[in-house]
Write a protein that holds these residues in place. Structure first.
Motif, PDB file in Angstrom:
ATOM      1  N   ARG A  56     102.889  44.323  34.894  1.00 49.02           N
ATOM      2  CA  ARG A  56     101.822  44.804  34.417  1.00 49.02           C
ATOM      3  C   ARG A  56     100.497  44.468  35.000  1.00 49.02           C
ATOM      4  O   ARG A  56      99.617  44.827  35.266  1.00 49.02           O
ATOM      5  CB  ARG A  56     101.506  44.698  32.763  1.00 49.02           C
ATOM      6  CG  ARG A  56     102.790  45.459  32.096  1.00 49.02           C
ATOM      7  CD  ARG A  56     102.648  45.621  30.624  1.00 49.02           C
ATOM      8  NE  ARG A  56     102.362  44.424  29.892  1.00 49.02           N
ATOM      9  CZ  ARG A  56     103.539  43.439  29.671  1.00 49.02           C
ATOM     10  NH1 ARG A  56     104.773  43.591  29.825  1.00 49.02           N
ATOM     11  NH2 ARG A  56     103.128  42.463  28.752  1.00 49.02           N
ATOM     12  N   LEU A  57     100.569  42.870  35.672  1.00 43.67           N
ATOM     13  CA  LEU A  57      99.548  42.127  36.012  1.00 43.67           C
ATOM     14  C   LEU A  57      99.370  43.062  37.419  1.00 43.67           C
ATOM     15  O   LEU A  57      98.035  43.108  37.865  1.00 43.67           O
ATOM     16  CB  LEU A  57      99.938  40.756  36.235  1.00 43.67           C
ATOM     17  CG  LEU A  57      98.810  39.802  37.147  1.00 43.67           C
ATOM     18  CD1 LEU A  57      97.491  39.985  36.678  1.00 43.67           C
ATOM     19  CD2 LEU A  57      99.412  38.605  37.081  1.00 43.67           C
ATOM     20  N   GLU A 153      93.864  44.373  27.785  1.00 45.69           N
ATOM     21  CA  GLU A 153      92.611  43.980  27.484  1.00 45.69           C
ATOM     22  C   GLU A 153      91.974  43.323  28.838  1.00 45.69           C
ATOM     23  O   GLU A 153      90.634  43.625  29.102  1.00 45.69           O
ATOM     24  CB  GLU A 153      93.010  42.581  26.824  1.00 45.69           C
ATOM     25  CG  GLU A 153      93.437  43.089  25.307  1.00 45.69           C
ATOM     26  CD  GLU A 153      93.709  41.776  24.412  1.00 45.69           C
ATOM     27  OE1 GLU A 153      93.095  40.834  24.296  1.00 45.69           O
ATOM     28  OE2 GLU A 153      94.757  42.302  23.658  1.00 45.69           O
ATOM     29  N   LEU A 154      92.754  42.674  29.743  1.00 47.86           N
ATOM     30  CA  LEU A 154      92.362  42.506  30.996  1.00 47.86           C
ATOM     31  C   LEU A 154      91.528  43.405  31.811  1.00 47.86           C
ATOM     32  O   LEU A 154      90.587  43.552  32.398  1.00 47.86           O
ATOM     33  CB  LEU A 154      93.343  41.716  31.808  1.00 47.86           C
ATOM     34  CG  LEU A 154      92.986  41.359  33.284  1.00 47.86           C
ATOM     35  CD1 LEU A 154      91.877  40.240  33.342  1.00 47.86           C
ATOM     36  CD2 LEU A 154      94.226  40.779  34.281  1.00 47.86           C
ATOM     37  N   PHE A 155      92.385  44.590  31.902  1.00 42.77           N
ATOM     38  CA  PHE A 155      92.057  45.771  32.635  1.00 42.77           C
ATOM     39  C   PHE A 155      90.617  46.229  32.177  1.00 42.77           C
ATOM     40  O   PHE A 155      89.693  46.634  32.831  1.00 42.77           O
ATOM     41  CB  PHE A 155      93.145  46.830  32.943  1.00 42.77           C
ATOM     42  CG  PHE A 155      92.662  48.032  33.573  1.00 42.77           C
ATOM     43  CD1 PHE A 155      92.661  48.081  34.773  1.00 42.77           C
ATOM     44  CD2 PHE A 155      92.374  49.215  32.803  1.00 42.77           C
ATOM     45  CE1 PHE A 155      92.221  49.119  35.581  1.00 42.77           C
ATOM     46  CE2 PHE A 155      91.964  50.369  33.395  1.00 42.77           C
ATOM     47  CZ  PHE A 155      91.745  50.488  34.782  1.00 42.77           C
ATOM     48  N   GLY A 156      90.675  46.525  30.765  1.00 45.66           N
ATOM     49  CA  GLY A 156      89.436  47.002  29.978  1.00 45.66           C
ATOM     50  C   GLY A 156      88.129  46.318  30.310  1.00 45.66           C
ATOM     51  O   GLY A 156      87.212  46.608  30.631  1.00 45.66           O
ATOM     52  N   ALA A 157      88.498  44.770  30.269  1.00 45.32           N
ATOM     53  CA  ALA A 157      87.436  44.037  30.429  1.00 45.32           C
ATOM     54  C   ALA A 157      86.910  43.918  31.757  1.00 45.32           C
ATOM     55  O   ALA A 157      85.553  43.911  32.179  1.00 45.32           O
ATOM     56  CB  ALA A 157      87.884  42.534  30.145  1.00 45.32           C
ATOM     57  N   MET A 158      87.697  43.880  32.909  1.00 40.57           N
ATOM     58  CA  MET A 158      87.416  43.776  34.262  1.00 40.57           C
ATOM     59  C   MET A 158      86.771  45.274  34.643  1.00 40.57           C
ATOM     60  O   MET A 158      85.820  45.377  35.493  1.00 40.57           O
ATOM     61  CB  MET A 158      88.482  43.578  35.184  1.00 40.57           C
ATOM     62  CG  MET A 158      88.686  42.020  34.765  1.00 40.57           C
ATOM     63  SD  MET A 158      87.168  40.954  34.899  1.00 40.57           S
ATOM     64  CE  MET A 158      86.561  41.011  36.829  1.00 40.57           C
TER      65      MET A 158
END
Length: 184
Positions: A56-57, A153-158
């Motif tokens: 996923r990363l 979360e990471l994808f949305g934030a970035m």
């Protein structure tokens, strides 16, 4: 032992580095920097938290690169005590998982210390000016398989950082295995 990252220190400047990559090239922060932001991720090869999220990363890192966010992964673990994290094994890990971004070896551990990295995975999301905007987690899965409806979360934030220059004010810390520091 699992540890959590500290809360985001908004605007904190990204420290520069010069590290060898598994591709044979030496990379600096300016080489990695994207026009809309930069994501620096501290990972390793053996950590169960990293193993659980690596696919996923990689998916999210590649999608962010397509949006103009530069990405690099850094392994700072002591390869003497943890041979799975050796430079040769880093090369195999990057190839196995199809990294399109640099995977860098922080043998001296100076870069991990400069970033105050505490665990694997540890995410540092910077805006276009290299000010910190995200220090959260990938998603809520931890070291479990992600639920089909898990929020990225990471994808949305970035993605928000790429669009607006701002990270979300509400962030959940990442959790993972501690960085494996060399004996003093």
């Amino acid at each position: 032992m699992a540890v959590h990252t500290p809360i985001c220190d908004f605007g904190w400047p990204a420290p520069d580095f010069s590290l060898p990559g598994v591709d044979g090239r030496t990379w600096s922060l300016s080489d990695v920097r994207g026009p809309k932001g930069t994501l620096i991720v501290f990972i390793c090869n053996h950590c169960p938290y990293v193993k659980a999220v690596i696919d996923r990363l990689v998916r999210d890192a590649h999608a962010l690169m397509d949006q103009g966010v530069g990405v690099a992964a850094i392994c700072s673990n002591d390869p003497v005590q943890y041979p799975d994290d050796s430079f040769e094994n880093m090369k195999a890990f990057a190839a196995q998982h199809g990294f399109r971004f640099p995977y860098l070896h922080d043998e001296s551990q100076a870069v991990a210390k400069a970033y105050d990295a505490v665990c694997t995975p540890d995410f540092f999301g910077f805006d276009a000016g290299l000010g910190l905007q995200y220090r959260g987690r990938l998603d809520s899965s931890g070291k479990q398989p992600a639920a089909p409806d898990a929020r990225r979360e990471l994808f949305g934030a970035m993605s928000a950082v790429a669009d607006t220059g701002q990270g979300p004010r509400d962030q959940t810390p990442s959790m993972g295995c501690s960085i494996k520091w060399k004996a003093a």
